[in-house]
Design a protein around this motif. Structure first.
Motif, short mmCIF file in Angstrom:
data_model
loop_
_atom_site.label_atom_id
_atom_site.label_comp_id
_atom_site.label_asym_id
_atom_site.label_seq_id
_atom_site.Cartn_x
_atom_site.Cartn_y
_atom_site.Cartn_z
N LYS A 24 0.81 -1.22 0.00
CA LYS A 24 0.00 0.00 0.00
C LYS A 24 0.84 1.27 0.00
O LYS A 24 0.34 2.32 -0.38
N VAL A 25 2.10 1.18 0.42
CA VAL A 25 2.93 2.40 0.38
C VAL A 25 3.85 2.44 -0.84
O VAL A 25 4.59 3.41 -1.03
N THR A 26 3.80 1.41 -1.66
CA THR A 26 4.65 1.41 -2.86
C THR A 26 3.83 1.51 -4.14
O THR A 26 4.39 1.52 -5.24
N GLY A 27 2.51 1.57 -4.00
CA GLY A 27 1.67 1.66 -5.19
C GLY A 27 1.41 0.31 -5.83
O GLY A 27 0.80 0.22 -6.89
N ALA A 29 -0.35 -2.26 -4.45
CA ALA A 29 -1.67 -2.80 -4.13
C ALA A 29 -2.62 -2.53 -5.29
O ALA A 29 -2.66 -1.42 -5.81
N GLY B 38 0.06 3.07 -9.51
CA GLY B 38 0.16 3.58 -8.14
C GLY B 38 -0.54 4.92 -7.96
O GLY B 38 -1.16 5.17 -6.93
N ILE B 78 4.98 7.08 -7.26
CA ILE B 78 5.10 6.27 -6.04
C ILE B 78 5.96 5.02 -6.28
O ILE B 78 6.66 4.57 -5.38
N GLN B 91 7.67 6.22 3.51
CA GLN B 91 6.88 4.99 3.39
C GLN B 91 6.86 4.22 4.71
O GLN B 91 5.80 3.77 5.17
N THR B 106 -2.99 7.00 -0.17
CA THR B 106 -1.63 6.93 0.37
C THR B 106 -0.55 7.30 -0.65
O THR B 106 0.35 8.08 -0.32
N PRO B 107 -0.59 6.78 -1.88
CA PRO B 107 0.46 7.18 -2.84
C PRO B 107 0.51 8.69 -3.03
O PRO B 107 1.61 9.28 -3.05
N ILE B 110 2.06 10.30 0.06
CA ILE B 110 3.51 10.06 0.15
C ILE B 110 4.25 10.97 -0.83
O ILE B 110 5.25 11.59 -0.47
#
Lengths: 746, 167
Positions: A24-27, A29, B38, B78, B91, B106-107, B110
């Motif tokens: 989810k934080v790397t895109g 997902a 992303g 992202i 992250q 979230t992307p 960030i």
């Protein structure tokens, strides 16, 4: 941040990194709109420009001729449903209404109502083709207001909705709950406050628009990739609408970008399925933001008249409520639940509630966290505040005196089991926020309490032990706020292993047992129980395997702290035994289900400090504290997240969110710029207090936490505004123009 | 339909050439042509920030940029934030602070945070809330996002981030 587990538990109460975190934080997902299949077509929808009209004719011939267009569908491509009521997970649904909502049949009942859809080689061609579809409308006067819609002689929106005399009506349902003797109760009251309240239509506002990608295969099997709160419900709705067996439909859950109750009913899968059936190719259909506002969600606006009586000593004696909710273009607002919530926070001996589900030319309404409870809490908690003022009673002490507790009977019948209503009030009383004095001009402090039932319903899970001592957990609850981890933690606690050693996956409808929707604050509770049961099943099988190794009886093996212990002090850790399973009979797969009718119920009490600008009517939140009973908090960070997220949605509902319609019934603020949800710059930090009164129905005491936090904010803020500037707001949102109007008419 | 153009950009450090129609947004190109999904589409009109990417170091809503406008630009998405298998400070701070629930925004958050910290290594809470106000989140109520940004700033300043190599 505490990371220490509760004394009783090893895993529960800790804050592990969520299992899907890296994706989810790397895109990486994959959400519903991220899917791309070979040969996939892109679809667009033609929507009604009118709020209310008969459809005389639809001509799709020009659209069909546009190069790149592969298929056009209208309501003719969804089978006739007849008069069928089907149980669809979170309530019974009239299938004719559902079908008409998905693609309008004889008439359109709200602006944005889907009329036709086009599949083409790319989205731009599909959108151009929509403009070539010619629809002949007979425009009707829109019926936008609940009170107008209820009047005899009002234009009826759904001719098949009839009253008890068989006469068509906009009042689709009426409810009445009563206990005690209301007239006698009011006669005994020293103070009676009666007021009328209105709340605006509001949207759940999830950032991810609805989406569905469907492939109708040559063998008649249908695969749906979508983001949804309930794969099994989406499967059933899609199958029922196309009148095919449910087992011919497989719903594959993509990650979901928010739902809050708005992603249970289907809009797109049946349409994409019809387009795929016509073309033989997978078809992807994604809404734009205007369609999300105009055609999905919202939660009902309401009109409420509430009257409450109390004695001088502060004891409540009677309550009466008249509540009408907008159903939208088709029946089915959460009015029933609203009626059950009206007086749920208090022990009122005599009470009566009348509720009405009223069709208007707005989108068909849906749940929005604690559906129906926020509206009624705004009315009741405002009146309670007035009673406290009249009787010069402290609102906290009043709630501690009259609040519901174990044994209190609700107006709709059920008796509360062990609940934590008063504990949340006490937590606010003890909070730093409440103990700090609030100084300054035009500033005020308010408090309000909210209730939500919390559902049980059905869940299933299975778990396979891996040779390296980890466990793969399969579950069917789509994960909107970190529930994978909360469920995995419960399995880990059961097995005595680490949270990270459980690998949870949310799987498709062919891969796990029936699981009801992610809604009703039920997942951590009910799917949690299913995972615990799966864990116990694994333990029983592990004992048998250990017995094979030790050549003893399984009854001689005990499981403790993540290890099996046999006769004469022999033991194996979970990991050691996991590595031996292949030599003792193969895989160990645990399974679990749960089917609880209810949970114990959840309460939250919020305190808020506001400052009102007397020149503009703008309300600024200075400080906000949420205290809520979580039963047992499995992952406190995500419990806090539900508290703050729900409270902020409630703040938006309180202060500025509303559907603006013009006289034609056109929503004039169907963008995020104009339908303004709170940003981080609008808010202070939201403080949270997790109260834990374990629910005896759950092995670890879990109570769902997702819904209650949206309930108290409008009332708490209204009470704070009253203290700040002496005006009683009776309409939501309490936007600057409304607050100004109230100040000027003081 | 106008003819497709060839556009040459640098995306996440690599030179990328793509074909796009003049009407296609950068977001559509990233997602549909280049499979960089992303960046999310939440509103298509610059209100929600879910599609935020860095263009020549500045955060932009990629739904408001045309694909052809990316000619010669350096884009960071992202997908280019983590260094190999290591998450960067922002992250990891989002995960450690539980700063996401559904994760769809979230992307964008960030990317916006990366831009903020590049401009201002130790922002105040007020500055964080102001800078992130163009990114909507409907799940969290923002507190944990703000905490994550503060924690990422501290980590990056103290140089104990996991991806110092990448910055």
């Amino acid at each position: 941040m505490t990371t220490a587990p509760k004394p009783k538990y090893k895993v529960i109460g800790t804050r592990p990194i969520r299992h899907d975190g890296a994706d989810k934080v790397t895109g990486r997902a994959k959400y519903g709109a991220d899917i791309k299949l070979s040969g996939m077509l892109y679809a667009a929808m033609l929507r009604s420009p009118h709020a209310h009209a008969n459809i005389k004719k639809i001509d799709t011939s020009k659209a069909e001729k546009l190069p790149g267009v592969r298929a056009v569908v209208t309501s003719k491509d969804i089978p006739e449903q007849g008069d069928r009521i089907v149980e669809l997970g979170e309530g019974a649904v009239n299938m004719r209404h559902l079908a008409s909502n998905v693609l309008a049949r004889e008439k359109v009942n709200y602006r944005g109502h889907a009329v036709a859809a086009v599949a083409a080689d790319n989205i731009h061609i599909a959108e151009e083709a929509c403009k070539l579809i010619e629809v002949e409308y007979e425009v009707l006067a829109p019926v936008m207001d609940v009170i107008e819609a209820m009047k005899p002689g009002a234009l009826v929106i759904n001719p098949d909705v009839k009253d008890e005399n068989g006469k068509p009506t906009n009042v689709a349902k009426t409810f009445c709950f009563e206990k005690g003797d209301v007239a006698k109760g009011f006669a005994a009251a020293d103070v009676v406050i009666e007021k009328e309240f209105r709340t605006a239509t509001v949207h759940q506002g999830y950032i991810e628009p609805h989406n569905a990608t469907v492939h109708w295969n040559n063998d008649g099997k249908v695969t749906v990739w979508m983001s949804t709160q309930g794969t099994f419900s989406a499967r059933q709705q899609t199958a029922e609408l196309h009148r095919i067996p449910i087992s011919d439909v497989k719903v594959i859950p993509m990650e979901i970008g928010g739902g809050f109750g708005g992603k249970i009913s289907v809009y797109l899968p049946p349409v994409a399925a019809a387009l795929s059936k016509k073309t033989g190719k997978p078809v992807k259909l994604v809404m734009d933001r205007a369609a999300v506002f105009e055609a999905t969600g919202p939660t009902p606006g309401s009109v409420m008249k509430v009257k409450i009586g109390a004695k001088k000593d502060g004891s409540l004696v009677a309550g009466e409520a008249w509540v009408a909710f907008e159903a939208g273009g088709y029946p089915g607002s959460p009015i029933g639940m609203g009626c059950m919530c009206v007086f749920a926070c208090y022990d009122i001996p005599n009470a009566k509630v009348d509720g009405f589900d009223v069709c208007v030319n707005r989108p068909r309404t849906n749940a929005y966290r604690a559906p129906g409870s926020t509206q009624v809490a705004f009315a009741v908690e405002s009146i309670i505040d007035e009673i406290c003022e009249k009787l010069k009673l402290d609102p906290i002490e009043f709630r501690l005196k009259n609040g519901s507790q174990e044994g209190t009977r609700r107006v709709d019948g059920p008796v509360f089991p062990r609940i934590g209503m008063k504990e949340t009030v006490q937590a606010i009383k003890d909070s730093d926020h409440w103990r700090q004095p609030l100084n300054g001009k035009n500033r005020g402090r308010g408090v309000a309490t909210g209730f939500w039932f919390n559902c049980g319903l059905k869940s299933a899970a299975s778990a396979t032990v891996n040779p390296d001592g980890t466990v793969s957990l399969l579950e069917g609850s789509t994960d909107i706020g970190g529930s994978r981890t909360a469920i995995a933690m419960q399995l880990a606690e059961t097995l005595g292993i680490k949270a990270e050693e459980v690998k949870p996956s949310v799987v498709d409808t062919d891969s796990v047992g029936y699981t009801d929707v992610t809604g009703g604050s039920r997942v951590t509770f009910a799917t949690g129980i299913a995972a615990i049961e799966a864990g116990k099943d694994i333990i029983n099988q592990l004992k048998e395997r250990a017995a094979i190794i030790w050549e003893c009886d399984a009854g001689q093996v005990r499981y403790e702290d993540g290890s099996v212990h046999g006769p004469k002090g022999v033991s194996l850790t979970f990991k050691q035994l996991a590595d031996k399973l292949h030599h003792t009979g193969g895989a160990v797969i645990g399974r679990g289900t749960s089917s609880e009718a209810t949970q114990g119920g959840a309460f939250g009490t919020h305190a808020v400090d506001v400052e009102v600008d007397p020149e503009t009517g703008k309300v600024t939140i200075l400080r906000y504290t949420v205290a809520q009973d979580a039963g047992t908090a499995i992952h406190p960070s995500y419990v806090e997240g539900q508290f703050t997220g729900g409270a902020v949605q409630g703040i938006g509902w309180a202060l500025n969110e509303e559907y603006w319609y013009d006289t034609n019934g056109t929503m004039r603020n169907s963008t995020y710029l104009d339908y303004r949800i709170p940003t981080c710059y609008d808010l202070p930090k939201i403080e949270t207090i997790i109260v834990e009164v374990p629910d005896p129905q759950h092995p670890f005491g879990v109570r769902g936490v997702g819904e209650v936090p949206i309930v108290p904010p409008p009332a708490a803020i209204a009470n704070a505004i009253h203290q700040a500037i002496g005006v009683r707001m009776t309409e939501l949102p309490m936007s600057p123009p409304r607050v100004m109007k109230a100040i000027l008419s003081k | 339909m106008a003819k497709k153009r060839v556009v040459t950009t640098k995306i996440n450090g690599d030179t990328v050439e793509f074909l796009c129609e003049p009407r296609q947004t950068l977001l559509e190109v990233l997602r549909n042509t280049l499979d960089l999904t992303g960046a999310k589409e939440g509103c298509s009109n610059g209100n929600c920030g879910a599609c935020t990417v860095l263009m020549n170091g500045r955060p932009v809503d990629s739904c408001l940029v045309l694909g052809v406008e990316a000619e010669g630009a350096e884009i960071k998405t992202i997908e280019g934030v983590a260094c190999g298998t290591h998450l960067d400070e922002v992250q990891s701070a989002f995960l450690e602070n539980a700063a996401l629930q559904c994760g769809i925004c979230t992307p964008g958050f960030i990317m916006q945070t990366e831009a903020l910290l590049a401009e201002n290594a130790s922002p105040t809470e007020e500055q964080i809330r102001f800078y992130l106000a163009g990114n909507l989140c409907r799940c969290t109520g923002y507190d944990k996002i703000v905490q994550a940004v503060q924690s990422a700033a501290t980590k990056r300043q103290s140089g104990c981030g996991t991806t110092a190599c990448c910055h």
